[in-house]
Motif scaffolding. Structure first.
Motif, PDB file in Angstrom:
ATOM      1  N   HIS A   1       7.505   8.919  10.221  1.00 55.18           N
ATOM      2  CA  HIS A   1       6.165   8.540   9.780  1.00 55.18           C
ATOM      3  C   HIS A   1       5.926   8.911   8.311  1.00 55.18           C
ATOM      4  CE1 HIS A   1       4.183   8.352  14.046  1.00 55.18           C
ATOM      5  NE2 HIS A   1       5.078   7.414  13.835  1.00 55.18           N
TER       6      HIS A   1
ATOM      7  N   ALA B   1       4.726  -0.150   3.635  1.00 48.63           N
ATOM      8  CA  ALA B   1       3.414  -0.794   3.684  1.00 48.63           C
ATOM      9  C   ALA B   1       3.434  -2.183   3.071  1.00 48.63           C
ATOM     10  CB  ALA B   1       2.375   0.064   2.967  1.00 48.63           C
ATOM     11  N   THR B   2       4.614  -2.654   2.695  1.00 47.51           N
ATOM     12  CA  THR B   2       4.719  -3.966   2.074  1.00 47.51           C
ATOM     13  C   THR B   2       6.087  -4.560   2.386  1.00 47.51           C
ATOM     14  OG1 THR B   2       4.480  -5.171  -0.017  1.00 47.51           O
ATOM     15  CG2 THR B   2       5.639  -3.070  -0.100  1.00 47.51           C
TER      16      THR B   2
ATOM     17  N   LEU C   1       2.980  -0.069  -4.111  1.00 45.74           N
ATOM     18  CA  LEU C   1       2.783   0.205  -2.692  1.00 45.74           C
ATOM     19  C   LEU C   1       4.048   0.756  -2.055  1.00 45.74           C
ATOM     20  CD1 LEU C   1       0.716  -2.918  -1.566  1.00 45.74           C
ATOM     21  CD2 LEU C   1      -0.109  -0.603  -2.013  1.00 45.74           C
TER      22      LEU C   1
ATOM     23  N   ARG D   1       6.303   8.445   2.065  1.00 48.84           N
ATOM     24  CA  ARG D   1       4.963   9.020   1.903  1.00 48.84           C
ATOM     25  C   ARG D   1       5.024  10.485   1.496  1.00 48.84           C
ATOM     26  NH1 ARG D   1       2.306   8.863   7.121  1.00 48.84           N
ATOM     27  NH2 ARG D   1       0.262   8.528   6.186  1.00 48.84           N
TER      28      ARG D   1
ATOM     29  N   GLN E   1      -3.826   4.649  -1.878  1.00 48.29           N
ATOM     30  CA  GLN E   1      -3.065   3.454  -1.510  1.00 48.29           C
ATOM     31  C   GLN E   1      -3.280   3.084  -0.040  1.00 48.29           C
ATOM     32  OE1 GLN E   1       0.820   4.916  -2.575  1.00 48.29           O
ATOM     33  NE2 GLN E   1       0.893   3.706  -4.460  1.00 48.29           N
ATOM     34  N   GLU E   2      -3.401   4.102   0.803  1.00 45.86           N
ATOM     35  CA  GLU E   2      -3.565   3.869   2.237  1.00 45.86           C
ATOM     36  C   GLU E   2      -5.035   3.725   2.634  1.00 45.86           C
ATOM     37  OE1 GLU E   2      -1.335   6.809   4.423  1.00 45.86           O
ATOM     38  OE2 GLU E   2       0.474   6.438   3.261  1.00 45.86           O
TER      39      GLU E   2
END
Length: 283
Positions: free
Chosen positions: A220, A271-272, A267, A224, A89-90
């Motif tokens: 961060h 990130a969206t 996503l 994730r 995805q990244e």
């Protein structure tokens, strides 16, 4: 030798012999009893080193970003496969350049107690979510467990008590970065802790520098982290890293209904953007 190990060796050998992969990333016996180590197999004759058991605890997705081989084969259980999805995805890994040997997982062994690892007790996704070969039968998923049970108990404590616990845990840190080095999502070429222009953080083990490192790293990883437990197992000081990572995982789940790495077309929230995203937490 287990049936899973036999199957892994057979498939890996065939893939290498037929030139369908240039490298197999898996596990071999470690130098200590009841320990395994990541290994990198490039020759068919070397597949006899490959193993699979309850000591195969590293997240092998860590070794995917930046690889130069044309096609890489990799052994992946549930959490490893979710990390692979996240890396795809990244755009750190190309799905077309991977051959995934999926292995249903019954949990890893805590090397200290000999019992089931804490991260595995509430795992709801022990089966690989993405694979090209499925080795063995899928295991029963623990869908009725509460993956955030430990965090919820922690959340019931008062603010001062929670902060006292966190600062007490982080005070053990010796800044060895084993947590960062074992995490598949810590792939930045220059980590914020190593930046000098500008210098965001000091490199000492004083309270402020250490807390800043761990809190920012946890942020961060929001949306994730796959709860593989690699960071906590790698920590030589036994720091409870789960308390920060799992809390943020819970927040992302509750706020956005997102669980990391379950589908390539979903996503991560960070990130969206969606117009109906909750914004009450923005001050």
């Amino acid at each position: 030798m287990s049936d899973t190990t036999t199957a892994i060796r057979e498939i890996a050998k065939k893939l290498l012999e037929e030139g369908k992969v240039d490298l197999i990333i898996g596990f071999e016996n470690g130098t200590l009893p009841s320990r395994s180590s990541p290994c990198f197999i490039r020759k068919p004759a070397d597949v006899e080193k490959l193993i699979w058991n309850s000591n195969c605890e590293n997240n092998l997705a860590k070794y995917l970003p930046g690889r130069k081989e044309k096609v890489v084969g990799i052994i992946a259980n549930g959490c490893n496969s979710r990390a692979i999805v996240g890396l795809i995805q990244e755009k750190q890994v190309d799905r077309d350049k991977l051959v995934i040997l999926g292995v249903p997982c019954e949990g890893m062994t805590d090397r200290n107690s000999g019992l089931l690892d804490e991260t595995c007790k509430t795992c709801q996704h022990p089966n690989p979510v993405i694979y090209d070969f499925l080795i063995g039968d899928k295991v029963k998923e623990n869908v009725n467990s509460d993956p955030y049970a430990a965090v919820k108990e922690f959340g019931k404590k008062g603010t001062e008590e929670r902060w006292e616990y966190i600062t007490g845990e982080l005070s053990k840190c010796i800044r060895c970065y084993a947590c960062r080095n074992s995490c598949p999502f810590c792939y930045c070429r220059e980590c914020f802790v190593d930046s000098t222009k500008p210098q965001w953080i000091g490199k000492t083990v004083n309270e402020t520098d250490t807390q800043f490192f761990h809190v920012v790293r946890a942020l961060h990883l929001a949306g994730r982290c796959v709860s593989c437990g690699a960071c906590e197992r790698a920590c030589p000081m036994g720091i409870d890293l789960r308390v920060l990572n799992k809390k943020l995982e819970e927040e992302v789940d509750e706020q956005f209904g997102y669980k990391t790495g379950l589908a390539l077309d979903q996503l991560p929230p960070m990130a969206t953007f969606k117009p109906d995203d909750p914004q009450e937490f923005i001050k």
